[in-house]
Design a protein around this motif. Structure first.
Motif, PDB file in Angstrom:
ATOM      1  N   LYS A  52       0.842  -1.186   0.000  1.00  0.00           N
ATOM      2  CA  LYS A  52       0.000   0.000   0.000  1.00  0.00           C
ATOM      3  C   LYS A  52       0.881   1.242   0.000  1.00  0.00           C
ATOM      4  N   MET A  53       0.484   2.252  -0.757  1.00  0.00           N
ATOM      5  CA  MET A  53       1.276   3.477  -0.892  1.00  0.00           C
ATOM      6  C   MET A  53       0.955   4.418   0.266  1.00  0.00           C
ATOM      7  N   GLU A  54       2.020   4.905   0.948  1.00  0.00           N
ATOM      8  CA  GLU A  54       1.853   5.870   2.009  1.00  0.00           C
ATOM      9  C   GLU A  54       1.790   7.277   1.417  1.00  0.00           C
ATOM     10  N   GLY A  55       0.935   8.097   1.980  1.00  0.00           N
ATOM     11  CA  GLY A  55       0.768   9.461   1.465  1.00  0.00           C
ATOM     12  C   GLY A  55       1.725  10.459   2.071  1.00  0.00           C
ATOM     13  N   ILE A  56       2.760  10.007   2.799  1.00  0.00           N
ATOM     14  CA  ILE A  56       3.723  10.919   3.423  1.00  0.00           C
ATOM     15  C   ILE A  56       4.847  11.185   2.435  1.00  0.00           C
ATOM     16  N   THR A  57       5.104  12.450   2.179  1.00  0.00           N
ATOM     17  CA  THR A  57       6.181  12.861   1.280  1.00  0.00           C
ATOM     18  C   THR A  57       7.292  13.490   2.087  1.00  0.00           C
ATOM     19  N   THR A  58       8.426  13.756   1.425  1.00  0.00           N
ATOM     20  CA  THR A  58       9.558  14.406   2.087  1.00  0.00           C
ATOM     21  C   THR A  58       9.191  15.821   2.510  1.00  0.00           C
ATOM     22  N   PHE A  59       8.336  16.479   1.750  1.00  0.00           N
ATOM     23  CA  PHE A  59       7.932  17.832   2.101  1.00  0.00           C
ATOM     24  C   PHE A  59       7.097  17.827   3.394  1.00  0.00           C
ATOM     25  N   LYS A  60       6.167  16.830   3.513  1.00  0.00           N
ATOM     26  CA  LYS A  60       5.327  16.768   4.705  1.00  0.00           C
ATOM     27  C   LYS A  60       6.130  16.362   5.936  1.00  0.00           C
ATOM     28  N   SER A  61       7.136  15.488   5.750  1.00  0.00           N
ATOM     29  CA  SER A  61       7.911  15.026   6.891  1.00  0.00           C
ATOM     30  C   SER A  61       8.933  16.055   7.360  1.00  0.00           C
ATOM     31  N   ASP A  62       9.542  16.821   6.428  1.00  0.00           N
ATOM     32  CA  ASP A  62      10.590  17.773   6.800  1.00  0.00           C
ATOM     33  C   ASP A  62      10.017  19.114   7.233  1.00  0.00           C
ATOM     34  N   TYR A  63       8.972  19.568   6.591  1.00  0.00           N
ATOM     35  CA  TYR A  63       8.426  20.896   6.881  1.00  0.00           C
ATOM     36  C   TYR A  63       7.187  20.740   7.764  1.00  0.00           C
ATOM     37  N   LEU A  64       7.411  20.927   9.053  1.00  0.00           N
ATOM     38  CA  LEU A  64       6.301  20.804  10.006  1.00  0.00           C
ATOM     39  C   LEU A  64       5.647  22.164  10.210  1.00  0.00           C
ATOM     40  N   PRO A  65       4.354  22.222  10.372  1.00  0.00           N
ATOM     41  CA  PRO A  65       3.694  23.529  10.567  1.00  0.00           C
ATOM     42  C   PRO A  65       3.980  24.082  11.974  1.00  0.00           C
ATOM     43  N   TYR A  66       4.294  25.338  12.037  1.00  0.00           N
ATOM     44  CA  TYR A  66       4.570  26.020  13.304  1.00  0.00           C
ATOM     45  C   TYR A  66       3.436  27.013  13.601  1.00  0.00           C
ATOM     46  N   ASP A  67       3.371  27.401  14.884  1.00  0.00           N
ATOM     47  CA  ASP A  67       2.367  28.385  15.288  1.00  0.00           C
ATOM     48  C   ASP A  67       2.809  29.769  14.832  1.00  0.00           C
ATOM     49  N   ILE A  68       1.926  30.479  14.167  1.00  0.00           N
ATOM     50  CA  ILE A  68       2.245  31.799  13.621  1.00  0.00           C
ATOM     51  C   ILE A  68       1.990  32.834  14.703  1.00  0.00           C
ATOM     52  N   VAL A  69       3.043  33.580  15.012  1.00  0.00           N
ATOM     53  CA  VAL A  69       2.948  34.638  16.033  1.00  0.00           C
ATOM     54  C   VAL A  69       2.805  35.962  15.307  1.00  0.00           C
ATOM     55  N   LYS A  70       1.920  36.802  15.790  1.00  0.00           N
ATOM     56  CA  LYS A  70       1.710  38.097  15.155  1.00  0.00           C
ATOM     57  C   LYS A  70       2.925  38.990  15.354  1.00  0.00           C
ATOM     58  N   ARG A  71       3.242  39.732  14.302  1.00  0.00           N
ATOM     59  CA  ARG A  71       4.381  40.628  14.349  1.00  0.00           C
ATOM     60  C   ARG A  71       4.058  41.816  15.270  1.00  0.00           C
ATOM     61  N   PRO A  72       4.998  42.172  16.199  1.00  0.00           N
ATOM     62  CA  PRO A  72       4.706  43.302  17.118  1.00  0.00           C
ATOM     63  C   PRO A  72       4.624  44.615  16.359  1.00  0.00           C
ATOM     64  N   PHE A  73       3.665  45.421  16.693  1.00  0.00           N
ATOM     65  CA  PHE A  73       3.427  46.706  16.023  1.00  0.00           C
ATOM     66  C   PHE A  73       4.027  47.825  16.872  1.00  0.00           C
ATOM     67  N   ARG A  74       4.878  48.590  16.247  1.00  0.00           N
ATOM     68  CA  ARG A  74       5.553  49.692  16.956  1.00  0.00           C
ATOM     69  C   ARG A  74       4.711  50.965  16.831  1.00  0.00           C
ATOM     70  N   ILE A  75       4.431  51.548  17.976  1.00  0.00           N
ATOM     71  CA  ILE A  75       3.638  52.778  17.988  1.00  0.00           C
ATOM     72  C   ILE A  75       4.572  53.970  17.784  1.00  0.00           C
ATOM     73  N   GLN A  76       4.298  54.777  16.752  1.00  0.00           N
ATOM     74  CA  GLN A  76       5.136  55.945  16.484  1.00  0.00           C
ATOM     75  C   GLN A  76       4.847  57.050  17.497  1.00  0.00           C
ATOM     76  N   GLU A  77       5.944  57.662  17.918  1.00  0.00           N
ATOM     77  CA  GLU A  77       5.827  58.755  18.876  1.00  0.00           C
ATOM     78  C   GLU A  77       5.309  60.002  18.192  1.00  0.00           C
ATOM     79  N   GLU A  78       4.572  60.764  18.918  1.00  0.00           N
ATOM     80  CA  GLU A  78       4.018  61.992  18.372  1.00  0.00           C
ATOM     81  C   GLU A  78       5.094  63.079  18.319  1.00  0.00           C
ATOM     82  N   HIS A  79       5.133  63.777  17.175  1.00  0.00           N
ATOM     83  CA  HIS A  79       6.154  64.818  16.983  1.00  0.00           C
ATOM     84  C   HIS A  79       5.817  66.055  17.829  1.00  0.00           C
ATOM     85  N   LYS A  80       6.815  66.477  18.621  1.00  0.00           N
ATOM     86  CA  LYS A  80       6.661  67.669  19.453  1.00  0.00           C
ATOM     87  C   LYS A  80       7.584  68.749  18.918  1.00  0.00           C
ATOM     88  N   PRO A  81       7.051  69.816  18.341  1.00  0.00           N
ATOM     89  CA  PRO A  81       7.928  70.852  17.785  1.00  0.00           C
ATOM     90  C   PRO A  81       8.695  71.581  18.887  1.00  0.00           C
TER      91      PRO A  81
END
Length: 454
Positions: A52-81
């Motif tokens: 029987k043929m297994e459906g596991i490929t080298t791509f599925k075995s080597d590249y495991l899915p990771y949890d995606i973390v949101k990129r931190p957003f930098r708040i711009q400082e307000e310009h004070k003349p």
């Protein structure tokens, strides 16, 4: 070009068998029949995998899915003349000292009024400075040597005449035998091996094969074919024609008989084709036998013509329904299929929601200031106008004489003042120009021949 040492070269064979002993036969003896080694190369056959043929490929075995973390957003400082005024001073304003500059006066030569009526009698500077001087020709210091041929005869000998003394040539004696045929006194013996060995035998009579008599078959001829057996004429509807209607495109405009082809391509004079005389047929002597083997052996049979099996004519229509069921429609039925959806990758960053504010940091922090333009120190471009009229006379206007532009008569389809003569083999039209030339004997104008190529 190898010559066997066991058999010397002879012109005539003495009847003995040749010696077949060679160096290869002596050194390399003959062995028994030995089969070649068996090849260990595997056969190129398809080996099917039973598991029987297994459906596991080298791509599925080597590249495991990771949890995606949101990129931190930098708040711009307000310009004070910053508080205070902006110092707009530059090094250019500090170091550069402004000077008062007056407009530059144009240096032009004095206005001269050129008079065209009077005669100009002046001496130019070139003639005044460079005058022709009277220069005397310098005498040559070359000594003239006149050649006087000697009167006495030249009697000196050369080195070739002194070293090479002419001697008499003594030809070497030739030892070549004279090229003369030696005649033999013995009479010629014309006996050959063919004359001595050939024995004349009596020829046997030629074998003549008897002609077989044709025996026709007693069984009737079976003319039933697979087409006649399988094909049954079934009535059917005529196929509808998909040909578009032949709409005639016409016009009510009166046709002008002159076309571009008739105007450009005039009939040429074509010479008649030379006919090649064929040789007169001379029939061979004697009578010709028109009987062939097929004509003599062929036996004519009385066979009735085959009745063509055609479908029912289109004129005879029946009310029975058409049986349109075929093996393809019964075996291959239409299955219900739906289109596969497009597999899209999920976006890591979610799309923003709400109204878009186009206010940038530059627009929110920028404070407009009043701009003081820099002072231009460029001198004023004052043009001094002259009240004298402009004298626009040139040598081209004074010396140019206009000439009449002539049009080549070859540009006209029928040039005026010319009479059409004929057209040569290259397609060139020949015309004659009518020029009146009067004489005392002939008052009528004489046409002068001119060739015009169109």
């Amino acid at each position: 070009r190898h010559r066997c040492p066991h058999k010397p070269t002879r012109i005539y064979d003495n009847g003995q068998q040749p010696c077949l002993t060679t160096e290869y036969v002596e050194k390399y003896p003959k062995y028994s029949n030995i089969s070649p080694p068996r090849s260990l190369k595997p056969k190129q056959e398809y080996q099917a995998h039973r598991g029987k043929m297994e459906g596991i490929t080298t791509f599925k075995s080597d590249y495991l899915p990771y949890d995606i973390v949101k990129r931190p957003f930098r708040i711009q400082e307000e310009h004070k003349p910053k508080t205070g005024e902006i110092e707009l001073g530059t090094t250019y304003q500090k170091d550069y000292n402004a000077h008062k500059i007056q407009p530059v006066t144009l240096v032009r030569p004095l206005e001269r009024k050129h008079t065209t009526g009077g005669k100009l009698d002046t001496i130019p500077t070139y003639r005044d400075d460079y005058r022709s001087w009277e220069v005397q020709r310098r005498e040559t210091s070359k000594v003239e040597h006149m050649y006087h041929p000697p009167t006495a005869k030249f009697g000196n000998a050369t080195t070739s005449q002194d070293d090479f003394v002419p001697r008499e040539l003594n030809p070497r004696q030739s030892f070549k035998p004279p090229c003369v045929a030696k005649l033999s006194d013995v009479p010629f013996d014309g006996t050959t091996s063919h004359r001595t060995s050939y024995i004349a035998h009596q020829l046997e009579p030629k074998f003549i094969r008897s002609k077989e008599e044709y025996k026709p078959s007693n069984q009737p001829f079976e003319d039933l074919t697979t087409h006649r057996n399988d094909f049954k004429g079934l009535p059917g509807q005529l196929a509808k024609s998909c040909k578009p209607e032949n709409a005639k495109v016409g016009s009510n405009v009166h046709f002008n008989g002159v076309t571009e082809f008739q105007d450009c391509f005039q009939p040429w004079l074509v010479s008649l084709r030379e006919l090649r005389k064929t040789k007169e047929y001379v029939p061979p002597p004697g009578n010709m036998d028109f009987n062939s083997t097929s004509h003599l052996d062929y036996v004519k049979h009385e066979i009735s013509p085959a009745v063509p099996i055609r479908p029912v004519s289109n004129g005879r229509r029946t009310n029975a329904p058409f049986q349109g069921n075929t093996t393809t429609k019964e075996d291959f039925k239409a299955w219900g299929s739906c289109r596969q959806e497009i597999i899209k990758k999920q976006q890591e960053i979610p799309k923003p929601t709400g109204k878009f504010y186009d206010l940038t940091t530059f627009r929110s922090h920028y404070i407009p200031h009043q701009i003081i333009p820099a002072q231009s120190f460029k001198p004023a471009r004052a043009i001094v106008l002259n009240s004298a009229p402009f004298q626009g006379e040139t040598m081209y206007r004074i010396e140019y004489t206009p000439k009449k532009q002539e049009i080549c008569p070859a540009n006209y389809p029928s040039p005026p003042g010319y009479v059409y003569v004929n057209t040569d083999s290259h397609g060139h039209k020949l015309f004659r120009q009518l020029t009146p030339e009067f004489s005392e004997s002939n008052i009528n104008p004489v046409p002068k021949e001119v060739v015009v190529v169109s």
